[in-house]
Scaffold this active site. Structure first.
Site, short mmCIF file in Angstrom:
data_model
loop_
_atom_site.label_atom_id
_atom_site.label_comp_id
_atom_site.label_asym_id
_atom_site.label_seq_id
_atom_site.Cartn_x
_atom_site.Cartn_y
_atom_site.Cartn_z
N HIS A 58 0.84 -1.20 0.00
CA HIS A 58 0.00 0.00 0.00
C HIS A 58 0.87 1.25 0.00
CE1 HIS A 58 -3.85 1.98 1.83
NE2 HIS A 58 -3.19 2.84 1.05
N HIS A 60 1.51 5.21 -2.15
CA HIS A 60 1.01 6.18 -3.12
C HIS A 60 2.20 6.91 -3.74
CE1 HIS A 60 -3.19 5.98 -1.56
NE2 HIS A 60 -2.56 5.65 -0.44
N ASN A 92 -4.95 6.49 -6.80
CA ASN A 92 -5.62 7.79 -6.62
C ASN A 92 -4.77 8.96 -7.08
OD1 ASN A 92 -3.85 7.35 -4.48
ND2 ASN A 92 -4.97 8.65 -3.08
N ASP A 266 1.01 2.48 3.76
CA ASP A 266 0.16 3.57 3.28
C ASP A 266 1.01 4.83 3.13
OD1 ASP A 266 -1.94 5.03 2.37
OD2 ASP A 266 -3.01 5.17 4.27
C1 NCD Z 1 -3.76 8.90 1.05
C2 NCD Z 1 -3.17 9.82 -0.01
O1 NCD Z 1 -2.77 10.93 0.30
O2 NCD Z 1 -3.07 9.39 -1.17
N1 NCD Z 1 -3.90 9.62 2.27
C3 NCD Z 1 -3.99 9.10 3.50
O3 NCD Z 1 -4.22 9.88 4.45
N2 NCD Z 1 -3.83 7.83 3.76
C4 NCD Z 1 -5.05 8.37 0.55
C5 NCD Z 1 -5.54 7.19 1.31
O4 NCD Z 1 -4.88 6.17 1.41
O5 NCD Z 1 -6.65 7.26 1.83
ZN ZN Z 2 -3.62 4.82 1.10
#
Ligand code: NCD
Ligand code: ZN
Length: 440
Positions: A58, A60, A92, A266
């Site tokens: 996970h 981004h 995203n 994340d």
């Molecule tokens: C994530 C992002 O900024 O892409 N932010 C977060 O607070 N975890 C989006 C997500 O995973 O919900």
């Molecule tokens: Zn996330």
């Protein structure tokens, strides 16, 4: 084919540390040997511990859309330094990864990565044909709660349609949304992957529905609480939000009870200036996750076996990643060398992620990754990087029938969640044996 001998390693097997030499044949683990056989190249690991590199399912990366926050090169350098050998990128972005064409664009951009990678695909409620056509995706990510990017799904009828056609779904679903999506999945005889579980109530939901849900926990929910959010101020915004001490304890107990399948960062980088200016959500996490977990090992809150299972073995199994996640003959030689005695302070300015700040700023942690191999190549060692081209992972085709209870990766601890860690160690090895048997 080039052979490499990693001499004088210690590896984790059935909750024990075993001294051995790792013989790598090209990109693969050739064999694990008691004798230091000759090879084209010999690297002395000097008794340090070698674990399978973390598969962070996970993250981004902000490319395309916001490369000022992160790009595939910087994310991969941060990963390699953090002992992460594969990451799975979320959809995203701006624009979101909801079409095959955009996925292909990402595949080109990601060639800069030093470490291996895979992709989750987005769902916007209108792209079912694209979902059907997308190849080699780790999951279709369903956003049921508001977060960064515009991918929130507003009606459960589209969620149901996607659950039916997608090979596998990961969900961002908090509280009642989690309850609802699990009940939908269960009715359809599907099993979903629940991202960043953060509350005691959600853990209860997971416990009741093990057949229908895999559970992921993020390090910031394990190591920070709402009190930290208060002191972090604008930097403390994250989705799901940091929770109470009691919620945090429930997550640790759930790990002890075998209810958690994976730990994933994340990693959601935003620049400090951007966060200070307005409420935006997300923390960086690639370079701190392994040190936090190793620190917990030193404090006897986790075993090394737990770390290996939660960060590598289970992610590979849950997402069906071919040939990764285990230190086993024939598997990719994706390795992290760790120093359990090394103590260092987390300093944002020393991080390689473009956002260069950390919610763990100032924490002194004992246990750090020191070298990383990707498919047999030394990519990072003691602050230095060596050239390497990461590549996309292969997702093993999923069986059409729903996973059964027997396929739960870590059986729930029959003693309940509060068993002491020593007992957990014993049961940890037992559960792995059971898992081998179950998988035939
Ligand atoms: C994530 C992002 O900024 O892409 N932010 C977060 O607070 N975890 C989006 C997500 O995973 O919900
Ligand atoms: Zn996330």
């Amino acid at each position: 084919m080039k052979s490499t001998l990693l001499k004088n390693c210690r590896i984790v097997e059935n909750n024990k540390l075993i001294s051995c030499h790792l013989f790598l044949e090209g990109e693969k683990i050739g064999h694990i040997s008691d004798d230091p056989i000759t090879a084209d190249e010999v690297i002395d690991i000097k008794g340090k511990i070698v674990i399978p590199g973390m598969i962070d399912c996970h993250v981004h990366c902000r490319e395309p859309g916001n490369p000022q926050k992160e790009d595939y090169l910087t994310i991969s350098r941060a990963a390699a330094k953090g002992g992460i050998t594969t990451f799975l990128d979320m959809p995203n972005n701006t624009p979101p990864t909801t079409t095959v064409e955009r996925l292909e664009e990402k595949r080109v951009l990601a060639k800069k990565s030093l470490v291996d990678y895979g992709f989750h695909f987005g769902a916007d409620g209108k792209n079912e044909q694209e979902i059907k056509n997308a190849k080699n995706i780790a999951s279709v990510k369903l956003y049921l709660d508001l977060t960064t990017g515009g991918l929130k799904l507003d009606d459960f009828s589209s969620v149901e349609r996607i659950l039916n056609i997608a090979p596998f779904c990961a969900v961002h679903a908090e509280q009642e949304n989690l309850t609802n999506v699990i009940s939908l999945a269960s009715g359809l005889k599907k099993k979903v992957y629940a991202c960043h579980i953060s509350t005691a109530a959600e853990i209860q939901e997971i416990r009741k529905n093990r057949k229908s849900v895999f559970a992921e926990v993020a390090p910031h929910h394990l190591f920070l609480t709402e009190d930290d959010a208060a002191s972090l101020g604008m930097l403390g915004h994250v989705r799901p939000a940091l929770k109470t001490k009691a919620d945090q304890e429930a997550l640790w107990n759930a790990i002890a009870g075998g209810l958690v399948d994976t730990i994933a960062t994340d990693h959601a980088p935003h620049l400090k200036e951007e966060k200070m200016e307005k409420e935006i959500y997300g923390f960086p996490g690639l370079e701190t996750v392994i040190p936090l977990l190793l620190h917990a090992v030193n404090e006897k809150r986790l075993t090394l076996q737990d770390v290996v299972v939660l960060t590598s073995r289970n992610p590979a199994k849950v997402f069906g990643i071919h040939n990764k996640g285990q230190l086993k003959e024939g598997f990719d030689a994706d390795l992290a060398v760790i120093d359990l005695d090394l103590e260092k302070e987390v300093r944002g300015t020393c991080l390689l992620t473009k956002c260069a700040w950390s919610p763990f700023e100032g924490k002194v942690l004992k246990g750090w990754p020191v070298a990383t191999f990707i498919r047999g190549t030394l990519v990072y060692r003691d602050g230095n990087f060596f050239p390497h081209q990461g590549k996309e992972i292969t997702i093993i085709a999923r069986r059409p029938q729903p996973p059964t209870r027997e396929q739960n990766l870590i059986p729930e601890n029959p003693e309940g969640e509060n068993s002491p860690s020593l007992q957990r160690e014993k049961e940890g090895s037992l559960s792995l044996q059971q898992e081998e048997e179950n998988n035939g």
